[in-house]
Design an enzyme around this catalytic site. Structure first.
Site, PDB file in Angstrom:
ATOM      1  N   LYS A  68       0.451  -1.325  -0.039  1.00  0.00           N
ATOM      2  CA  LYS A  68       0.170  -0.051  -0.102  1.00  0.00           C
ATOM      3  C   LYS A  68       0.820   1.204  -0.064  1.00  0.00           C
ATOM      4  CE  LYS A  68      -3.820  -2.226   2.302  1.00  0.00           C
ATOM      5  NZ  LYS A  68      -4.598  -2.595   3.722  1.00  0.00           N
ATOM      6  N   TYR A 244      -2.734   0.210  11.739  1.00  0.00           N
ATOM      7  CA  TYR A 244      -3.749  -0.001  11.466  1.00  0.00           C
ATOM      8  C   TYR A 244      -4.903   0.785  13.023  1.00  0.00           C
ATOM      9  CZ  TYR A 244      -3.144  -2.819   8.029  1.00  0.00           C
ATOM     10  OH  TYR A 244      -1.911  -3.403   6.919  1.00  0.00           O
TER      11      TYR A 244
HETATM   12  N1  LIG Z   1      -3.176  -6.237   6.208  1.00  0.00           N
HETATM   13  C1  LIG Z   1      -2.881  -6.645   5.313  1.00  0.00           C
HETATM   14  O1  LIG Z   1      -1.970  -7.115   4.504  1.00  0.00           O
HETATM   15  C2  LIG Z   1      -4.007  -7.474   4.811  1.00  0.00           C
HETATM   16  C3  LIG Z   1      -3.968  -7.284   2.955  1.00  0.00           C
HETATM   17  C4  LIG Z   1      -4.790  -8.784   2.696  1.00  0.00           C
HETATM   18  N2  LIG Z   1      -4.371  -8.841   1.551  1.00  0.00           N
HETATM   19  C5  LIG Z   1      -6.341  -8.324   2.111  1.00  0.00           C
HETATM   20  O2  LIG Z   1      -6.973  -7.509   2.109  1.00  0.00           O
HETATM   21  O3  LIG Z   1      -7.284  -9.010   4.108  1.00  0.00           O
END
Ligand SMILES: NC(=O)CC[C@H](N)C(=O)O
Length: 308
Positions: A68, A244
């Site tokens: 991301k 998060y």
């Molecule tokens: N926190 C993550 O790494 C989530 C990515 C994962 N591909 C999802 O969409 O759930």
């Protein structure tokens, strides 16, 4: 410093190798469910191209949400600050896959590092292109920032998420219903899941993060990736939103900008000094690498690294 750093990394690896408390691997993505939780790798790359490694630092793992950061960098390069009309810059205080605020806040995700925000970024990058072209552009960008062609997207992982990612499908549909998705949800999800399925080693990931330590330039290849001011902003978002609903605790314990992924990786930036990648597949209750966080806490404490 390099000698000391090498010794610190070996000590951390030796100590954490023995740990019996390793967290849970991300079983909700079927190919990740079988990853050995005993794996542990760490890489530190300095702007003068010194690379220090410990453990399984050359083994590739699923980068997941760490992608991301790079998707955001690419979107800022392509579209500039207009992207902030479609995605916010505030921590959500909610789990990475939550849809609660998205409904309340009319389809504008809190930030680009939760799933909803990253799906909007994938939509921005998709634009009028075909998913295949956008995925190819992202992979080329990752090879460019890392100066390494030995990086690939694991289509098996991407396909597994396309098949089982019903929560992400719900987020994409909610975005579409609120007018914040231009593409077809299935196309945008395909792009997003392929970004997440990027496979890289700690060594490669730490190299990829070098431009975030060095004001937007890759000091090794002497190429500009992004403007210095943008780098400061990307780092600010990593600090406030990169973990998060565990971001505050990470800032408190570790004290540097970082981004986690459910593959168990964390990319962490010591501005001006080092780019760090750590991998341990077991996750804590927020979906962040349990031992990866511990390793970064030990490393930053011992090297006296902090942005505060
Ligand atoms: N926190 C993550 O790494 C989530 C990515 C994962 N591909 C999802 O969409 O759930």
């Amino acid at each position: 410093m390099k000698r000391r750093l090498n010794a610190v990394l070996s000590d951390i690896e030796a100590e954490l190798r023995e740990s019996t408390e390793r967290g849970e691997v991300a079983g909700y993505i079927p190919p990740l469910a079988g990853i050995d939780p005993a794996k542990f790798g760490i890489a530190v790359v300095l702007p003068d191209d010194t690379t220090l490694l410990a453990g399984d630092a050359d083994e590739k793992f699923s980068v997941q949400s760490i992608s991301k950061v790079f998707a955001l960098t690419l979107a800022l390069g392509n579209r500039g600050d207009s992207i902030w009309q479609r995605v916010g810059r505030e921590p959500s205080g909610d789990p990475f896959n939550s849809s609660v605020l998205l409904e309340l806040e009319k389809g504008i995700p809190r930030n680009p590092f939760i799933n909803a925000g990253a799906i909007v970024v994938a939509d921005i990058l998709l634009g009028a292109y075909q998913p295949r072209e956008t995925i190819g552009e992202f992979l080329r960008f990752m090879r460019f920032v890392t100066a390494d062609d030995d990086i690939y997207i694991d289509h098996h992982v991407a396909q597994a998420e396309n098949d089982s990612g019903f929560n992400n499908a719900a987020l994409a549909n909610l975005l579409k219903a609120n007018g914040n998705l231009d593409g077809a949800p299935a196309h945008v999800l395909g792009v997003y899941h392929h970004y997440c399925a990027l496979a890289m080693s700690c060594r490669q990931l730490a190299r990829a993060g070098l431009f975030l330590t060095s004001s937007g330039r890759n000091p090794i290849t002497d190429t500009r990736i992004v403007a210095a001011q943008r780098v400061r902003r990307i780092n600010a978002l990593m600090m406030t939103c990169g973990h998060y609903d565990g971001s505050g605790d990470f800032a408190f314990r570790v004290g540097i900008p970082a981004k986690s992924g459910v593959g168990g990786g964390i990319l962490a930036i010591v501005p001006g000094i080092a780019s760090i990648a750590v991998w341990s597949p077991g996750l804590n209750r927020h979906g962040n690498s349990l031992l990866g966080t511990q390793a970064l806490e030990m490393l930053c404490q011992q090297m006296n690294w902090s942005v505060f």
